[in-house]
Structures are given as structure tokens and as C-alpha cells.
Design a protein around this motif. Structure first.
Motif, PDB file in Angstrom:
ATOM      1  N   LEU A   9       0.840  -1.201   0.000  1.00  0.00           N
ATOM      2  CA  LEU A   9       0.000   0.000   0.000  1.00  0.00           C
ATOM      3  C   LEU A   9       0.875   1.250   0.000  1.00  0.00           C
ATOM      4  O   LEU A   9       1.664   1.452   0.923  1.00  0.00           O
ATOM      5  N   THR A  10       0.757   2.052  -1.052  1.00  0.00           N
ATOM      6  CA  THR A  10       1.529   3.292  -1.126  1.00  0.00           C
ATOM      7  C   THR A  10       0.643   4.509  -1.339  1.00  0.00           C
ATOM      8  O   THR A  10       1.041   5.621  -1.023  1.00  0.00           O
ATOM      9  N   ASN A 140       0.083   2.123  -8.017  1.00  0.00           N
ATOM     10  CA  ASN A 140       0.637   3.219  -8.803  1.00  0.00           C
ATOM     11  C   ASN A 140       0.038   4.538  -8.298  1.00  0.00           C
ATOM     12  O   ASN A 140      -0.718   4.535  -7.306  1.00  0.00           O
ATOM     13  N   ALA A 141       0.348   5.640  -8.940  1.00  0.00           N
ATOM     14  CA  ALA A 141      -0.105   6.959  -8.484  1.00  0.00           C
ATOM     15  C   ALA A 141      -1.628   7.076  -8.438  1.00  0.00           C
ATOM     16  O   ALA A 141      -2.175   7.856  -7.659  1.00  0.00           O
ATOM     17  N   GLU A 142      -2.332   6.281  -9.260  1.00  0.00           N
ATOM     18  CA  GLU A 142      -3.800   6.306  -9.273  1.00  0.00           C
ATOM     19  C   GLU A 142      -4.408   5.321  -8.272  1.00  0.00           C
ATOM     20  O   GLU A 142      -5.616   5.201  -8.168  1.00  0.00           O
ATOM     21  N   GLY A 143      -3.549   4.596  -7.561  1.00  0.00           N
ATOM     22  CA  GLY A 143      -4.041   3.617  -6.574  1.00  0.00           C
ATOM     23  C   GLY A 143      -4.345   2.263  -7.168  1.00  0.00           C
ATOM     24  O   GLY A 143      -4.831   1.383  -6.469  1.00  0.00           O
ATOM     25  N   ARG A 144      -4.063   2.057  -8.444  1.00  0.00           N
ATOM     26  CA  ARG A 144      -4.277   0.751  -9.082  1.00  0.00           C
ATOM     27  C   ARG A 144      -3.078  -0.150  -8.791  1.00  0.00           C
ATOM     28  O   ARG A 144      -1.971   0.311  -8.610  1.00  0.00           O
ATOM     29  N   TRP A 145      -3.335  -1.454  -8.802  1.00  0.00           N
ATOM     30  CA  TRP A 145      -2.279  -2.419  -8.499  1.00  0.00           C
ATOM     31  C   TRP A 145      -1.485  -2.746  -9.747  1.00  0.00           C
ATOM     32  O   TRP A 145      -2.052  -3.060 -10.795  1.00  0.00           O
ATOM     33  N   GLU A 146      -0.159  -2.702  -9.614  1.00  0.00           N
ATOM     34  CA  GLU A 146       0.750  -3.077 -10.689  1.00  0.00           C
ATOM     35  C   GLU A 146       1.655  -4.192 -10.195  1.00  0.00           C
ATOM     36  O   GLU A 146       2.252  -4.080  -9.118  1.00  0.00           O
ATOM     37  N   LYS A 147       1.770  -5.236 -11.008  1.00  0.00           N
ATOM     38  CA  LYS A 147       2.650  -6.349 -10.659  1.00  0.00           C
ATOM     39  C   LYS A 147       4.088  -5.918 -10.905  1.00  0.00           C
ATOM     40  O   LYS A 147       4.456  -5.525 -12.000  1.00  0.00           O
TER      41      LYS A 147
END
Length: 149
Positions: A9-10, A140-147
Motif C-alpha cells: 500500500l503506497t 501506482n499513483a492512481e491507486g491501481r495495483w501493478e505487478k
């Protein structure tokens, strides 16, 4: 073999990110157990899940309530599996045990909490050393998950 996923979580809080992941699990007809690091956090998430969205409903209970085997989602502080879940979420530093009993194990940690970061790194190393296949997801910056790995 258990699929083990680390979610870093970022960009959002656990309260914002967890319900969507749980919802997707339930949509797949998976039973879920969520293990927290404390009773206070369990109770806080219990309250949050009842009110997190006007457009969605996540039927759940805590491990303190009767008939846990009938619940699609259970919140607990222990390492048991009272509802026969196939997916286990570990939050706030809850330690993975009995990994092989689940189809999917999801470890979520707060990237702004140094203790949780260090603990996640140690858990990654230990699980990797045991021969498990791990994946690492970061927001990512939009809060979506990136592998990422």
C-alpha cells in the motif's frame, strides 16, 4: 501450491484497498478469512466493512460470533480457519502460518510504516526460502495495483 501475493500500500489506506480485494474474492465464490494483528484492528475493520460502500455489501463476521462456518468472510486475530476459507488475507503484520492450507495467501502492508515494510521483507525472504512462488504488487499513483515481481 498456494499462490502468495504481497500487496504494498503506497497510495491508499488498508481500509480503502481491502474491501475491493475481498469483494473480488467473494465474486469468485471464494471464502475469505482476514487475520489482523490485534483485536482492536479486527473490530475496526469489522465496523468498516459494514459501511464501506453504499453500493456494495460484504456479509461477514468476526471469530467471536456464533456459526463462523456459515460466513463467507471471517475476521480473526488467530491463525485458525473457522469458515473453511480458501483465501487468507494477512494485515498489520499478521504472520503467515499453515500456508499450504490455502489456495491464495495475500499479505498487505503499509508502505508508510517502516515496521510493516521490514516485516514484509522478512516474510518474503522466509517464504521464498521455503520454495514458494511469490508475486509482488504495488499501487501506482492512481491507486491501481501493478505487478512488480
Amino acid at each position: 501450491m498456494t499462490e502468495i501475493l504481497f500487496y504494498h500500500l503506497t497510495e491508499s489506506t488498508l481500509e480503502n484497498a481491502l474491501p475491493g480485494l475481498i469483494e473480488r474474492s467473494v465474486e469468485r465464490k471464494w471464502r475469505v478469512v482476514i487475520q489482523t494483528g490485534s483485536e482492536e484492528r479486527r473490530d475496526s475493520l469489522d465496523n468498516h466493512l459494514w459501511t464501506w460502500s453504499d453500493a456494495s455489501f460484504l456479509a461477514h463476521a468476526t471469530d467471536l460470533e456464533p456459526y463462523p462456518e456459515e460466513q463467507p468472510i471471517i475476521l480473526t486475530t488467530g491463525d485458525g480457519n473457522p469458515n473453511g476459507a480458501t483465501v487468507r488475507f494477512l494485515v498489520d503484520g499478521a504472520a503467515p502460518r499453515n500456508v499450504e492450507k490455502y489456495d491464495r495467501l495475500v499479505l498487505m502492508f503499509d508502505g508508510h510504516d517502516q515496521q510493516q515494510l521490514e516485516q514484509a521483507r522478512e516474510q518474503w525472504k522466509a517464504l521464498k526460502a521455503e520454495g514458494h512462488t511469490l508475486t509482488y504488487w504495488q499501487q501506482n499513483a492512481e491507486g491501481r495495483w501493478e505487478k512488480k515481481a
